[in-house]
Enzyme design. Structure first.
Site, short mmCIF file in Angstrom:
data_model
loop_
_atom_site.label_atom_id
_atom_site.label_comp_id
_atom_site.label_asym_id
_atom_site.label_seq_id
_atom_site.Cartn_x
_atom_site.Cartn_y
_atom_site.Cartn_z
N ASP A 1 -1.09 3.22 8.89
CA ASP A 1 -1.02 4.27 7.99
C ASP A 1 -2.62 4.73 7.99
O ASP A 1 -3.39 3.99 8.97
CB ASP A 1 -0.84 3.66 6.15
N SER A 2 -2.86 5.55 7.36
CA SER A 2 -4.31 6.12 7.36
C SER A 2 -5.49 4.95 6.84
O SER A 2 -6.70 4.91 7.26
CB SER A 2 -5.23 7.10 6.29
N CYS B 1 3.23 10.26 -0.98
CA CYS B 1 1.99 9.94 0.29
C CYS B 1 2.46 8.39 -0.71
O CYS B 1 2.25 7.98 -1.50
CB CYS B 1 0.50 10.47 -0.39
N CYS C 1 3.05 6.63 6.91
CA CYS C 1 1.74 7.40 6.50
C CYS C 1 2.66 9.03 6.22
O CYS C 1 2.49 9.44 7.10
CB CYS C 1 0.65 8.16 7.04
N GLU D 1 -8.61 3.59 -3.09
CA GLU D 1 -8.60 2.96 -1.69
C GLU D 1 -10.17 2.32 -2.22
O GLU D 1 -10.28 1.03 -2.27
CB GLU D 1 -9.16 3.79 -0.25
N HIS E 1 0.14 6.76 -0.33
CA HIS E 1 -0.54 6.04 -1.48
C HIS E 1 -0.87 5.51 -3.18
O HIS E 1 -0.60 5.06 -3.64
CB HIS E 1 -1.97 5.99 -1.04
N1 DGL Z 1 -0.99 7.69 2.93
C1 DGL Z 1 -1.38 9.00 3.19
C2 DGL Z 1 0.23 9.98 3.31
O1 DGL Z 1 0.77 9.25 2.96
C3 DGL Z 1 -2.33 10.07 3.36
C4 DGL Z 1 -3.79 8.94 3.27
C5 DGL Z 1 -4.82 10.01 3.58
O2 DGL Z 1 -4.76 11.00 3.13
O3 DGL Z 1 -5.03 9.45 4.67
O4 DGL Z 1 -0.01 10.53 3.60
#
Ligand code: DGL
Length: 275
Positions: free
Chosen positions: A11-12, A194, A74, A162, A196
């Protein structure tokens, strides 16, 4: 390909841990290598070619760790780089989180229609780049014509998560503002598009109690298990697998990470440099 090899997940940043947690529950005997590109998070506001470059570096790193399958945990990287990763690493199976998210939505529609209420509209909450790619809308309309798809980009949510502000007044106000459109448009179900965002499930549900929230992590874990079974790649070891976590910057991450890791008992945590 060897069944005892690991499953690579990236993931990012830390959001992919929501997917890792579901994978760990579904496949406890598997070994996992998780990479969070915390030095470059968020990816969500970046151009497609930058996301592709970062995602390829993430995949390349995992491939160096004896993996049998790669999971793009991600949505942003899945939207822009799943095709390129599949193309570049033809011998390796790859699973993104968008197809499982759409499957989870379709299951919800079936559930709702069997209770004889039709599901008229669905909301997509995602990063800017995922929304701009239009990939959810396309995939949903291909499978379920006539459904209304309302999309909303939420650039501020990933930094708040985060930062560990999961239960904070500012986060609640931000959610209220971004999600107002779904109330106005009387959306029935919302895809947390997302990885997150499941970390804000409680806060979202508090503000919007009638909204059905769809999280792709459990469906991703199910599809992963199915894929490994089909390929004869399930790890049959009679013990719990190992979880190794790598971050491209762990300087400020530890307190948040401990909170986000929740029930994932990991074996190691290291900082790495990505190309
Ligand atoms: N967790 C990432 C997603 O599912 C994105 C988070 C980011 O913007 O880096 O899109």
């Amino acid at each position: 390909m060897n069944a005892s090899a690991s499953i690579g997940v990236f993931d990012s940043g830390l959001g992919g841990l929501t997917v890792l947690s579901a994978l760990r529950k579904a496949l406890p005997q598997e070994n996992f290598v998780y990479l969070g590109d915390t030095a470059r998070v968020p990816y969500g506001g970046r151009s497609a070619h930058i996301i592709q470059r970062y995602a390829l570096a993430d995949a390349e790193f995992l491939i160096g760790h004896n993996i049998k399958l790669i999971i793009i945990a991600c949505n942003t990287a899945t939207a822009h780089a799943e095709g390129i990763i599949r193309e570049r690493y033809k011998d390796l199976d790859c699973l993104g989180v968008i197809q499982p998210g759409v499957e989870a939505l379709l299951q919800q529609i079936n559930l709702t229609s069997s209770a004889s209420q039709s599901l008229g509209s669905v909301g997509i909450l995602a990063t800017k780049s995922t929304i701009n790619s239009n990939i959810y809308r396309k995939n949903i309309l291909e499978r379920c014509q006539g459904i209304k798809v309302i999309q909303q980009a939420c650039p501020l949510l990933v930094p708040l998560i985060e930062e560990g502000w999961l239960d904070d007044e500012i986060t609640r106000l931000t959610i209220k503002k971004y999600l107002a459109i779904f109330k106005e448009q009387e959306v029935d179900a919302l895809i947390l598009a997302c990885t997150h965002y499941p970390l804000l499930k409680e806060a979202i549900q508090e503000e919007f109690p009638n909204l059905t929230l769809i999280d792709s992590s459990v469906e991703t874990a199910k599809l992963c298990k199915k894929l490994l079974e089909q390929k004869g790649l399930i790890n049959s070891a009679n013990k719990k697998g190992m979880v190794r976590i790598y971050l491209s910057d762990k300087s400020e991450q530890i307190p948040v990470l401990e909170r986000l890791l929740g029930d994932i008992d990991y074996d190691s945590l290291e900082e790495v440099q990505l190309s």
